[in-house]
Design a protein around this motif. Structure first.
Motif, PDB file in Angstrom:
ATOM      1  N   ALA A 102      12.821  -2.540  10.517  1.00 35.46           N
ATOM      2  CA  ALA A 102      12.031  -2.425  11.749  1.00 35.46           C
ATOM      3  C   ALA A 102      10.545  -2.233  11.459  1.00 35.46           C
ATOM      4  O   ALA A 102       9.690  -2.873  12.086  1.00 35.46           O
ATOM      5  CB  ALA A 102      12.562  -1.277  12.602  1.00 35.46           C
ATOM      6  N   GLU A 103      10.213  -1.339  10.517  1.00 36.97           N
ATOM      7  CA  GLU A 103       8.795  -1.094  10.240  1.00 36.97           C
ATOM      8  C   GLU A 103       8.123  -2.309   9.592  1.00 36.97           C
ATOM      9  O   GLU A 103       7.045  -2.735  10.052  1.00 36.97           O
ATOM     10  CB  GLU A 103       8.606   0.148   9.371  1.00 36.97           C
ATOM     11  CG  GLU A 103       7.130   0.494   9.183  1.00 36.97           C
ATOM     12  CD  GLU A 103       6.917   1.716   8.315  1.00 36.97           C
ATOM     13  OE1 GLU A 103       5.755   2.164   8.219  1.00 36.97           O
ATOM     14  OE2 GLU A 103       7.890   2.222   7.727  1.00 36.97           O
ATOM     15  N   GLU A 142      14.007  -5.510  -0.412  1.00 32.34           N
ATOM     16  CA  GLU A 142      15.434  -5.838  -0.389  1.00 32.34           C
ATOM     17  C   GLU A 142      15.715  -7.070   0.470  1.00 32.34           C
ATOM     18  O   GLU A 142      16.548  -7.908   0.108  1.00 32.34           O
ATOM     19  CB  GLU A 142      16.233  -4.642   0.132  1.00 32.34           C
ATOM     20  CG  GLU A 142      16.275  -3.480  -0.852  1.00 32.34           C
ATOM     21  CD  GLU A 142      16.961  -2.246  -0.271  1.00 32.34           C
ATOM     22  OE1 GLU A 142      17.141  -2.200   0.977  1.00 32.34           O
ATOM     23  OE2 GLU A 142      17.310  -1.340  -1.047  1.00 32.34           O
ATOM     24  N   ALA A 143      15.006  -7.204   1.591  1.00 29.10           N
ATOM     25  CA  ALA A 143      15.187  -8.386   2.437  1.00 29.10           C
ATOM     26  C   ALA A 143      14.784  -9.641   1.686  1.00 29.10           C
ATOM     27  O   ALA A 143      15.424 -10.693   1.824  1.00 29.10           O
ATOM     28  CB  ALA A 143      14.375  -8.243   3.718  1.00 29.10           C
ATOM     29  N   LYS A 151       2.327  -1.828   4.118  1.00 27.98           N
ATOM     30  CA  LYS A 151       2.773  -0.689   3.323  1.00 27.98           C
ATOM     31  C   LYS A 151       3.950  -1.061   2.433  1.00 27.98           C
ATOM     32  O   LYS A 151       4.755  -1.928   2.773  1.00 27.98           O
ATOM     33  CB  LYS A 151       3.179   0.464   4.252  1.00 27.98           C
ATOM     34  CG  LYS A 151       2.043   0.994   5.116  1.00 27.98           C
ATOM     35  CD  LYS A 151       2.547   2.076   6.058  1.00 27.98           C
ATOM     36  CE  LYS A 151       1.441   2.569   6.985  1.00 27.98           C
ATOM     37  NZ  LYS A 151       1.946   3.588   7.934  1.00 27.98           N
ATOM     38  N   HIS A 152       4.028  -0.392   1.305  1.00 29.75           N
ATOM     39  CA  HIS A 152       5.176  -0.591   0.416  1.00 29.75           C
ATOM     40  C   HIS A 152       6.424  -0.012   1.077  1.00 29.75           C
ATOM     41  O   HIS A 152       6.460   1.165   1.442  1.00 29.75           O
ATOM     42  CB  HIS A 152       4.948   0.115  -0.920  1.00 29.75           C
ATOM     43  CG  HIS A 152       6.145   0.086  -1.816  1.00 29.75           C
ATOM     44  ND1 HIS A 152       6.510  -1.032  -2.526  1.00 29.75           N
ATOM     45  CD2 HIS A 152       7.079   1.033  -2.095  1.00 29.75           C
ATOM     46  CE1 HIS A 152       7.612  -0.775  -3.206  1.00 29.75           C
ATOM     47  NE2 HIS A 152       7.975   0.472  -2.966  1.00 29.75           N
ATOM     48  N   ARG A 153       7.432  -0.853   1.251  1.00 29.43           N
ATOM     49  CA  ARG A 153       8.699  -0.419   1.821  1.00 29.43           C
ATOM     50  C   ARG A 153       9.845  -1.089   1.067  1.00 29.43           C
ATOM     51  O   ARG A 153       9.863  -2.313   0.905  1.00 29.43           O
ATOM     52  CB  ARG A 153       8.788  -0.763   3.314  1.00 29.43           C
ATOM     53  CG  ARG A 153       7.841   0.055   4.194  1.00 29.43           C
ATOM     54  CD  ARG A 153       8.239   1.513   4.197  1.00 29.43           C
ATOM     55  NE  ARG A 153       7.398   2.353   5.044  1.00 29.43           N
ATOM     56  CZ  ARG A 153       6.354   3.055   4.599  1.00 29.43           C
ATOM     57  NH1 ARG A 153       6.013   3.003   3.309  1.00 29.43           N
ATOM     58  NH2 ARG A 153       5.642   3.797   5.423  1.00 29.43           N
ATOM     59  N   LEU A 200       0.838  -1.203   0.000  1.00 31.14           N
ATOM     60  CA  LEU A 200       0.000   0.000   0.000  1.00 31.14           C
ATOM     61  C   LEU A 200       0.868   1.246   0.000  1.00 31.14           C
ATOM     62  O   LEU A 200       1.814   1.369   0.788  1.00 31.14           O
ATOM     63  CB  LEU A 200      -0.913  -0.013   1.227  1.00 31.14           C
ATOM     64  CG  LEU A 200      -1.976   1.076   1.317  1.00 31.14           C
ATOM     65  CD1 LEU A 200      -3.017   0.895   0.204  1.00 31.14           C
ATOM     66  CD2 LEU A 200      -2.640   1.045   2.684  1.00 31.14           C
ATOM     67  N   THR A 201       0.542   2.181  -0.867  1.00 32.36           N
ATOM     68  CA  THR A 201       1.258   3.455  -0.926  1.00 32.36           C
ATOM     69  C   THR A 201       0.318   4.582  -0.523  1.00 32.36           C
ATOM     70  O   THR A 201      -0.903   4.449  -0.566  1.00 32.36           O
ATOM     71  CB  THR A 201       1.805   3.730  -2.340  1.00 32.36           C
ATOM     72  OG1 THR A 201       0.714   3.756  -3.268  1.00 32.36           O
ATOM     73  CG2 THR A 201       2.802   2.649  -2.753  1.00 32.36           C
TER      74      THR A 201
END
Length: 264
Positions: free
Chosen positions: A244-245, A230-231, A223-225, A196-197
């Motif tokens: 963390a988020e 990357e993980a 949410k888009h992170r 979600l953005t």
């Protein structure tokens, strides 16, 4: 027997694999034993969990277990994951490679949709949850998972096409699975809104999904992170401080999962 949950959508790119893997991680951190069965020939869940196919050792995969069509064949393909995390031992994997596509050619064989049920018979008794990461379809490979599952979780984005695809999955689970897959108790437990953005269009589509699916929409939305993506690409758990988020979001989503999905 484990509680078996299929992670599904009829559209690709909505984050089914991310949700399946991170729910497995969240459940493992809660002390639950989890088996991830990779039902997508792309093998992204397998790779995200740190598993790599060795062409010299030729490790067995879920494709071979399905082909064997013998009770408990999946025991021989379940393997540890490759993460370095204190809870990694709580997650096991039945991996996939592109050879899983060969099982599609067997869809017309008598009772072919039962082959995963047969392969898992007694093989996942030692875990609390078995999560199926399904390909973006409701054809044979997904039907194998839906025939074996107790519950379904749909992953969607706040996008009109993804939501329409999610509606098709709900219709299949509610209308066709009871008869076509002889699984009358298969239950849709929730819908996860992923990536979600903070845009007006996404907010509008999120609200549309809530109107369509009502209480089936799980909180929180993911949410888009970039750190989450990357993980996944790096095949690592969400232990990095940069995550963390996303880690907090999936910890909350895991609690929603545990409330919505009955224990085995």
């Amino acid at each position: 027997m484990a509680r078996r949950v299929a992670i599904v959508n009829n559209k690709g790119g909505v984050g089914k694999t991310t949700v399946a893997v991170r729910l497995a991680e969240g459940l493992a951190k809660e002390g639950k034993r989890v088996l991830v069965v990779d039902m997508d020939p792309q093998g992204n869940a397998s790779e995200m969990l740190g598993w790599t196919y060795d062409p010299e050792l030729k490790p067995p995969t879920i494709s071979q277990a399905i082909k064997a069509n013998t009770e408990g064949a999946a025991r021989g393909v379940i393997q540890p994951i490759g993460w370095d995390a204190p809870y990694a031992g709580h997650i096991a994997l039945a991996p996939a490679t592109l050879k899983l596509e060969n099982r599609m050619a067997e869809a017309g064989l008598s009772c072919a949709w039962r082959r995963l049920v047969t392969a898992l018979d007694g093989a996942d008794d030692h875990v609390d949850f078995t999560l199926f990461d399904c390909p973006p379809s409701v054809f044979h490979l997904t039907q194998l998972a839906l025939a074996a599952a107790h519950d379904v979780v749909i992953v969607t984005e706040a996008d009109i096409y993804a939501i329409e695809a999610a509606k098709r999955v709900r219709a299949f689970v509610e209308d066709r699975a009871p008869k076509d897959l002889a699984n009358p108790t298969l239950t849709l437990r929730g819908v996860v809104i992923n990536a979600l953005t903070a845009t007006a269009v996404q907010a509008e589509q999120r609200d549309s999904a809530r109107r369509i699916f009502g209480d089936l929409i799980w909180d929180p939305s993911i949410k888009h992170r970039t750190s989450l993506a990357e993980a996944g690409t790096d095949a690592v758990p969400l232990t990095d401080p940069r995550c963390a988020e996303p880690r907090a979001m999936f910890e909350l989503l895991t609690q929603t999962f545990l409330k919505a999905v009955p224990s085995a």
